[in-house]
Write an enzyme that holds these catalytic residues in place. Structure first.
Site, PDB file in Angstrom:
ATOM      1  N   LYS A 170       0.884  -1.239  -0.130  1.00  0.00           N
ATOM      2  CA  LYS A 170       0.099  -0.177  -0.054  1.00  0.00           C
ATOM      3  C   LYS A 170       0.912   1.329  -0.168  1.00  0.00           C
ATOM      4  O   LYS A 170       1.439   1.469   1.023  1.00  0.00           O
ATOM      5  CB  LYS A 170      -0.793   0.042   1.450  1.00  0.00           C
ATOM      6  CG  LYS A 170      -2.133   0.640   1.192  1.00  0.00           C
ATOM      7  CD  LYS A 170      -1.981   2.179   0.758  1.00  0.00           C
ATOM      8  CE  LYS A 170      -1.742   3.141   1.939  1.00  0.00           C
ATOM      9  NZ  LYS A 170      -1.436   4.384   1.525  1.00  0.00           N
ATOM     10  N   GLY A 203      -4.419   5.830   3.684  1.00  0.00           N
ATOM     11  CA  GLY A 203      -3.856   5.291   4.742  1.00  0.00           C
ATOM     12  C   GLY A 203      -4.905   4.464   5.963  1.00  0.00           C
ATOM     13  O   GLY A 203      -5.041   3.386   6.179  1.00  0.00           O
ATOM     14  N   GLY A 207      -4.591   1.036   4.027  1.00  0.00           N
ATOM     15  CA  GLY A 207      -3.454   0.691   4.750  1.00  0.00           C
ATOM     16  C   GLY A 207      -3.910   0.117   6.187  1.00  0.00           C
ATOM     17  O   GLY A 207      -3.294  -0.804   6.685  1.00  0.00           O
ATOM     18  N   GLU A 245       9.687   2.223  10.624  1.00  0.00           N
ATOM     19  CA  GLU A 245      10.836   3.220  10.402  1.00  0.00           C
ATOM     20  C   GLU A 245      10.061   4.639  10.574  1.00  0.00           C
ATOM     21  O   GLU A 245       9.231   5.015   9.621  1.00  0.00           O
ATOM     22  CB  GLU A 245      11.512   2.946   9.100  1.00  0.00           C
ATOM     23  CG  GLU A 245      12.736   3.525   9.059  1.00  0.00           C
ATOM     24  CD  GLU A 245      12.760   4.859   8.583  1.00  0.00           C
ATOM     25  OE1 GLU A 245      12.737   5.683   9.299  1.00  0.00           O
ATOM     26  OE2 GLU A 245      12.992   5.281   7.464  1.00  0.00           O
ATOM     27  N   CYS A 279      13.931  11.294   6.313  1.00  0.00           N
ATOM     28  CA  CYS A 279      13.837  10.891   7.817  1.00  0.00           C
ATOM     29  C   CYS A 279      15.106  11.017   8.614  1.00  0.00           C
ATOM     30  O   CYS A 279      15.418  11.174   9.693  1.00  0.00           O
ATOM     31  CB  CYS A 279      13.329   9.546   7.976  1.00  0.00           C
ATOM     32  SG  CYS A 279      13.554   8.260   6.976  1.00  0.00           S
ATOM     33  N   GLU A 369      10.232  16.526  14.626  1.00  0.00           N
ATOM     34  CA  GLU A 369      10.494  16.042  12.923  1.00  0.00           C
ATOM     35  C   GLU A 369       9.724  17.230  12.310  1.00  0.00           C
ATOM     36  O   GLU A 369       8.189  17.170  12.285  1.00  0.00           O
ATOM     37  CB  GLU A 369      10.212  14.598  12.403  1.00  0.00           C
ATOM     38  CG  GLU A 369      10.652  14.220  11.028  1.00  0.00           C
ATOM     39  CD  GLU A 369      10.792  13.005  10.892  1.00  0.00           C
ATOM     40  OE1 GLU A 369       9.616  12.281  10.803  1.00  0.00           O
ATOM     41  OE2 GLU A 369      11.504  12.335  10.368  1.00  0.00           O
TER      42      GLU A 369
HETATM   43  P1  NAP Z   1       1.854   8.804   7.323  1.00  0.00           P
HETATM   44  O1  NAP Z   1       0.385   9.002   6.994  1.00  0.00           O
HETATM   45  O2  NAP Z   1       2.317   7.881   8.584  1.00  0.00           O
HETATM   46  O3  NAP Z   1       2.184   8.019   6.084  1.00  0.00           O
HETATM   47  C1  NAP Z   1       2.873   6.706   5.847  1.00  0.00           C
HETATM   48  C2  NAP Z   1       1.983   5.758   5.033  1.00  0.00           C
HETATM   49  O4  NAP Z   1       0.970   5.118   6.137  1.00  0.00           O
HETATM   50  C3  NAP Z   1       1.299   6.220   3.779  1.00  0.00           C
HETATM   51  O5  NAP Z   1       1.101   5.244   2.911  1.00  0.00           O
HETATM   52  C4  NAP Z   1      -0.108   6.488   4.523  1.00  0.00           C
HETATM   53  O6  NAP Z   1      -1.112   6.479   3.807  1.00  0.00           O
HETATM   54  C5  NAP Z   1      -0.155   5.354   5.679  1.00  0.00           C
HETATM   55  N1  NAP Z   1      -1.145   5.289   6.608  1.00  0.00           N
HETATM   56  C6  NAP Z   1      -1.790   6.412   7.131  1.00  0.00           C
HETATM   57  N2  NAP Z   1      -2.387   6.357   8.126  1.00  0.00           N
HETATM   58  C7  NAP Z   1      -2.573   5.006   8.225  1.00  0.00           C
HETATM   59  C8  NAP Z   1      -3.374   4.198   9.191  1.00  0.00           C
HETATM   60  N3  NAP Z   1      -4.314   4.455   9.884  1.00  0.00           N
HETATM   61  N4  NAP Z   1      -3.136   2.743   8.882  1.00  0.00           N
HETATM   62  C9  NAP Z   1      -2.280   2.200   8.062  1.00  0.00           C
HETATM   63  N5  NAP Z   1      -1.413   2.928   7.341  1.00  0.00           N
HETATM   64  C10 NAP Z   1      -1.590   4.299   7.252  1.00  0.00           C
HETATM   65  O7  NAP Z   1       2.790  10.153   7.231  1.00  0.00           O
HETATM   66  P2  NAP Z   1       2.300  11.695   6.398  1.00  0.00           P
HETATM   67  O8  NAP Z   1       0.878  11.780   6.782  1.00  0.00           O
HETATM   68  O9  NAP Z   1       2.359  11.134   4.838  1.00  0.00           O
HETATM   69  O10 NAP Z   1       3.514  12.358   6.944  1.00  0.00           O
HETATM   70  C11 NAP Z   1       3.426  13.220   8.163  1.00  0.00           C
HETATM   71  C12 NAP Z   1       4.657  13.143   8.876  1.00  0.00           C
HETATM   72  O11 NAP Z   1       5.180  11.766   9.063  1.00  0.00           O
HETATM   73  C13 NAP Z   1       5.954  13.982   7.997  1.00  0.00           C
HETATM   74  O12 NAP Z   1       5.764  15.389   8.257  1.00  0.00           O
HETATM   75  C14 NAP Z   1       6.969  13.350   8.591  1.00  0.00           C
HETATM   76  O13 NAP Z   1       7.216  13.806   9.817  1.00  0.00           O
HETATM   77  C15 NAP Z   1       6.581  11.943   9.048  1.00  0.00           C
HETATM   78  N6  NAP Z   1       6.939  11.028   7.865  1.00  0.00           N
HETATM   79  C16 NAP Z   1       8.269  10.179   7.965  1.00  0.00           C
HETATM   80  C17 NAP Z   1       8.588   9.365   6.937  1.00  0.00           C
HETATM   81  C18 NAP Z   1       9.852   8.629   7.207  1.00  0.00           C
HETATM   82  O14 NAP Z   1      10.592   8.274   6.265  1.00  0.00           O
HETATM   83  N7  NAP Z   1      10.032   8.100   8.617  1.00  0.00           N
HETATM   84  C19 NAP Z   1       8.196   9.520   5.719  1.00  0.00           C
HETATM   85  C20 NAP Z   1       7.070  10.381   5.500  1.00  0.00           C
HETATM   86  C21 NAP Z   1       6.589  11.054   6.470  1.00  0.00           C
HETATM   87  P3  NAP Z   1      -1.579   7.916   3.053  1.00  0.00           P
HETATM   88  O15 NAP Z   1      -0.518   8.228   2.160  1.00  0.00           O
HETATM   89  O16 NAP Z   1      -2.948   7.550   2.503  1.00  0.00           O
HETATM   90  O17 NAP Z   1      -1.540   8.992   4.233  1.00  0.00           O
END
Ligand code: NAP
Ligand code: MG
Length: 462
Positions: A170, A203, A207, A245, A279, A369
């Site tokens: 996903k 997500g 997800g 991660e 990250c 972050e």
């Molecule tokens: P996120 O929501 O955690 O997205 C990561 C993945 O998880 C996406 O595929 C997302 O889908 C999915 N997801 C979201 N909610 C979920 C749920 N309840 N159950 C299962 N999967 C789920 O992160 P983001 O909103 O894109 O970014 C927010 C912050 O996260 C950033 O500002 C940054 O601080 C951090 N981040 C960290 C990394 C890293 O490499 N560690 C990468 C990206 C972001 P969707 O795309 O549909 O939301």
């Protein structure tokens, strides 16, 4: 941009169960460049069933044959690297040269590394009167973010396939076109039907359905801490393997004996690269009080030079999130040296390269972050102070240490609570384990350590 109106399940593009779609937006000009289906629990279930059905045969495929498929995958990624770079640039907004070198280049190196590891890894060893087998964990649910759209996918799928696992992916809602392109390369590589499956979607819908699916044996997630904690809790309740991660707040520690200009220059580039959406970025620069003013000047000049070359952040939400962190830095009393919260362009989700000086370790911009092109420069008095500040966050993903003498830098690095440290600007190594201490995560990606995440051990006694 090319978009498939379907899910890649059991070796073919199949219509989604529902009719909802996700618009893919180019963050440079805010134009819609494609639409993909928004998957539901029904799509996830179909994909997991396909992965389960394909598992016994793929697990029993000799590692050398799995290696051959991964080598073919690597070759196709090479052949299609321009298309990959253009797709990442279109949906993530990163400048094309960076997409070519990093977004297309790194996954090629990682896929190649797993083609080799699958062929050479010791899946079987003798321990006294026992034979210990490394067997694949089963069906993997991979949930990836948008910041390195293809790398994040390949860093999970390549080791999983090398191990003999099957996968349901996903990808992030912002970058599904790169994921669809990857599914095409999997098909071209002759990887059997059902071994890799793709469900695009949101997500909290697709997800979450994947993370909660009872027939998924291991969930590998990269993304935000908030979502990672929930996925970890769900996996724990089901006694399921999990790899997380979750980002970081890494320190770039410049010891007084270091080449200051080099350490600052590389440090600024590290933070601004990919518009700060990395990250493992060294978003806190720690400088000795005697060199502090000079370091701030050098950093300001380096960040200013970055000016126009930087791409946007991925979407409007991230843009406003990053800008509110910049506001917070100002409110909490940090000194804005370069950049600021104003958008540098009328169109697109741009954020100016921003440098803060006089940042204290407790400030929000030194603790959380930001995931944007924002650098915080923090002063330290002595080495013990530097160590305390460097280790003083909930995260521990990466970092850097600079010193005149490598031994001095290594001694300091060994005391950092973090998973990866670059010594005097050490180069990226696709075989080095990548992952976090503390709240940066659980488990490791890349190289042999990344492969072992997807294996479980069985011992036979004789
Ligand atoms: P996120 O929501 O955690 O997205 C990561 C993945 O998880 C996406 O595929 C997302 O889908 C999915 N997801 C979201 N909610 C979920 C749920 N309840 N159950 C299962 N999967 C789920 O992160 P983001 O909103 O894109 O970014 C927010 C912050 O996260 C950033 O500002 C940054 O601080 C951090 N981040 C960290 C990394 C890293 O490499 N560690 C990468 C990206 C972001 P969707 O795309 O549909 O939301
Ligand atoms: Mg999200």
């Amino acid at each position: 941009m090319k978009a498939h109106d379907g899910m890649y399940i059991d070796g073919a593009w199949r219509p989604a169960a529902g009719t909802d779609t996700i618009e893919v937006v180019n963050p440079v000009d805010e134009q819609v460049i494609g639409r993909v289906p928004a998957g539901t629990a029904a799509d996830v279930d179909a994909a997991v069933r396909a992965a389960r059905a394909a598992f016994p045969a793929w697990a029993a495929t000799p590692p050398a044959d799995r290696a051959a498929r991964l080598a073919a995958l690597r070759d196709i990624l090479v052949a299609r690297k321009d298309e990959i770079a253009e797709t990442v640039t279109a949906e993530l907004g990163s400048p094309l040269p960076f997409s070519q070198a990093v977004h297309a280049g790194v996954p090629i190196a990682v896929a190649g590394s797993y083609a080799e590891l699958a062929a050479t890894y010791a899946f079987e060893e003798k321990v006294g009167n026992s034979t210990v087998y490394q067997e694949p964990v089963g069906v993997v649910g991979a949930i990836t973010p948008w910041n390195y759209p293809l790398h994040q996918i390949v860093a999970k799928v390549a080791p999983a396939l090398a191990a003999g696992c099957t996968v349901v992916l996903k990808p992030a809602e912002d970058t599904p076109l790169t994921a669809q392109l990857f599914a095409e390369t999997v098909a071209e590589a002759g990887i059997p039907a059902g071994v890799f499956n793709l469900v695009t979607g949101l997500g909290p819908v697709a997800g979450q359905a994947l993370a909660e699916h009872p027939d998924v044996d291991l969930v590998s997630f990269t993304g935000s801490t908030a979502v990672g904690k929930r996925i970890g809790a769900t996996a724990g309740a089901a006694v399921k393997r999990v790899a997380l991660e979750l980002g970081g707040k890494s320190a770039n520690v410049i010891l007084p004996s270091a080449d200051l200009a080099k350490a600052v220059g590389v440090g600024v580039a590290n933070v601004m690269s990919n518009s700060g959406q990395t990250c493992s970025a060294w978003t806190r620069m720690l400088v000795h009080t005697a060199q502090y003013d000079e370091a701030v000047e050098l950093a300001a000049a380096a960040a200013e030079k970055y000016g126009d070359r930087i791409g946007p952040v991925v979407n409007a939400k991230q843009q406003s999130r990053v800008r509110s962190y910049i506001d917070k830095g100002v409110t909490e009393g940090a000194r804005l040296v370069v950049g600021g919260p104003e958008s540098p362009r009328e169109q697109g989700y741009f954020v100016s390269p921003t440098v803060f000086a006089d940042v204290t370790p407790e400030m929000t911009i030194a603790q959380e972050e930001i995931f944007g092109p924002v650098l915080s420069i923090i002063r330290y008095e002595d080495e013990a102070d530097a160590l305390r500040i460097a280790n003083g966050t909930v995260y521990g993903l990466a970092g850097a240490v600079w010193a005149g003498d490598e031994t001095e830098a290594v001694a300091f690095a060994r005391r950092l609570d973090t998973g990866q440290v670059d010594i005097n600007g050490g180069r990226f190594n696709p075989l080095a384990p990548f992952g976090g201490y503390k709240q940066s995560g659980v488990g490791r990606e890349l190289g042999a350590h990344g492969l072992s995440e997807y294996l479980q051990t069985k011992s036979l006694q004789f």
